[in-house]
Enzyme design. Sequence first.
Site, PDB file in Angstrom:
ATOM      1  CE  LYS A  35      39.826  66.472  56.131  1.00 50.29           C
ATOM      2  NZ  LYS A  35      40.207  67.323  54.990  1.00 50.29           N
ATOM      3  CE1 TYR A  93      37.796  71.899  56.498  1.00 47.97           C
ATOM      4  CE2 TYR A  93      35.708  70.850  55.957  1.00 47.97           C
ATOM      5  CZ  TYR A  93      37.054  70.755  56.289  1.00 47.97           C
ATOM      6  OH  TYR A  93      37.651  69.524  56.404  1.00 47.97           O
ATOM      7  CG  PHE A 129      39.300  74.180  47.749  1.00 46.88           C
ATOM      8  CD1 PHE A 129      39.104  74.004  49.111  1.00 46.88           C
ATOM      9  CD2 PHE A 129      40.355  74.972  47.332  1.00 46.88           C
ATOM     10  CE1 PHE A 129      39.937  74.611  50.039  1.00 46.88           C
ATOM     11  CE2 PHE A 129      41.204  75.582  48.254  1.00 46.88           C
ATOM     12  CZ  PHE A 129      40.989  75.401  49.612  1.00 46.88           C
ATOM     13  CB  THR A 168      47.219  70.084  52.454  1.00 44.71           C
ATOM     14  OG1 THR A 168      47.530  70.901  53.582  1.00 44.71           O
ATOM     15  CG2 THR A 168      45.736  70.146  52.174  1.00 44.71           C
ATOM     16  NE  ARG A 228      46.081  65.796  55.612  1.00 47.16           N
ATOM     17  CZ  ARG A 228      46.187  67.034  56.083  1.00 47.16           C
ATOM     18  NH1 ARG A 228      47.364  67.645  56.110  1.00 47.16           N
ATOM     19  NH2 ARG A 228      45.121  67.656  56.533  1.00 47.16           N
ATOM     20  CG  ASN A 254      43.148  66.025  53.224  1.00 45.77           C
ATOM     21  OD1 ASN A 254      42.060  65.872  53.773  1.00 45.77           O
ATOM     22  ND2 ASN A 254      43.824  67.152  53.278  1.00 45.77           N
ATOM     23  CG  HIS A 306      40.830  69.476  59.877  1.00 49.32           C
ATOM     24  ND1 HIS A 306      41.099  70.528  59.033  1.00 49.32           N
ATOM     25  CD2 HIS A 306      40.650  70.018  61.112  1.00 49.32           C
ATOM     26  CE1 HIS A 306      41.065  71.659  59.726  1.00 49.32           C
ATOM     27  NE2 HIS A 306      40.793  71.374  60.990  1.00 49.32           N
ATOM     28  CD  GLU A 358      39.710  73.648  63.302  1.00 42.58           C
ATOM     29  OE1 GLU A 358      40.191  74.183  62.293  1.00 42.58           O
ATOM     30  OE2 GLU A 358      40.281  72.721  63.917  1.00 42.58           O
TER      31      GLU A 358
HETATM   32  P1  CMP Z   1      41.922  70.270  55.842  1.00 42.35           P
HETATM   33  O1  CMP Z   1      43.118  70.097  56.688  1.00 42.35           O
HETATM   34  O2  CMP Z   1      40.642  69.646  56.278  1.00 42.35           O
HETATM   35  O3  CMP Z   1      41.653  71.838  55.689  1.00 42.35           O
HETATM   36  C1  CMP Z   1      41.035  72.397  54.569  1.00 42.35           C
HETATM   37  C2  CMP Z   1      40.902  71.422  53.439  1.00 42.35           C
HETATM   38  O4  CMP Z   1      40.731  72.017  52.184  1.00 42.35           O
HETATM   39  C3  CMP Z   1      42.168  70.618  53.293  1.00 42.35           C
HETATM   40  O5  CMP Z   1      42.281  69.733  54.375  1.00 42.35           O
HETATM   41  C4  CMP Z   1      41.956  69.982  51.938  1.00 42.35           C
HETATM   42  O6  CMP Z   1      41.164  68.797  52.010  1.00 42.35           O
HETATM   43  C5  CMP Z   1      41.169  71.063  51.220  1.00 42.35           C
HETATM   44  N1  CMP Z   1      41.999  71.782  50.242  1.00 42.35           N
HETATM   45  C6  CMP Z   1      43.044  72.576  50.494  1.00 42.35           C
HETATM   46  N2  CMP Z   1      43.549  73.061  49.332  1.00 42.35           N
HETATM   47  C7  CMP Z   1      42.790  72.534  48.344  1.00 42.35           C
HETATM   48  C8  CMP Z   1      42.807  72.668  46.918  1.00 42.35           C
HETATM   49  N3  CMP Z   1      43.724  73.401  46.301  1.00 42.35           N
HETATM   50  N4  CMP Z   1      41.877  71.979  46.213  1.00 42.35           N
HETATM   51  C9  CMP Z   1      40.951  71.224  46.845  1.00 42.35           C
HETATM   52  N5  CMP Z   1      40.888  71.072  48.209  1.00 42.35           N
HETATM   53  C10 CMP Z   1      41.806  71.723  48.930  1.00 42.35           C
END
Ligand code: CMP
Length: 133
Positions: A10, A50, A58, A92, A103, A113, A116, A127
């Site tokens: 990211k 997404y 979010f 996550t 992470r 984070n 992905h 994806e």
């Molecule tokens: P990723 O693995 O890219 O997949 C979906 C993303 O949503 C995840 O990483 C986080 O960056 C984001 N995400 C998941 N849960 C939350 C949350 N509760 N608040 C904000 N972002 C979130």
Amino acid sequence: MPEQTLIVLKPDAVERNLIGEILSRFEKSNFTIVKLQKLNYSKEMAESFYSVHKEKPFFGELVSYILSGSVVVAVLEGENVIEKVREINGATDPEKATKGSIRGDFGVSITKNTVHASDSPQSFEKEVKVVFS
Ligand code: CMP
């Protein structure tokens, strides 16, 4: 049978020059990089990538963050790669991720984070089409 997964480094990873460090962790775990590209998502790509989260509170933040800078996308291959890469990435939320996971070591926040990875073969198929077509 070797399996494939899609990873995205990211914007926070790319901005901090962590591409080599992160890819080397996957290579040291014996996964093969079969495709690799640096790119910028379009809004359409981000919303499609997404789309499973589109009802979540979010979603807007997630999309605007992935549009905020360049990313690196890669297809990794190996035995059980989907599950293993998720272990290497860690939880996550970086605050809950163990030290030694990507992470846990580099994550800034649940949005920033760092990495992905696909969570299933079905997610991978979807994806990979979004980022490599
Ligand atoms: P990723 O693995 O890219 O997949 C979906 C993303 O949503 C995840 O990483 C986080 O960056 C984001 N995400 C998941 N849960 C939350 C949350 N509760 N608040 C904000 N972002 C979130």
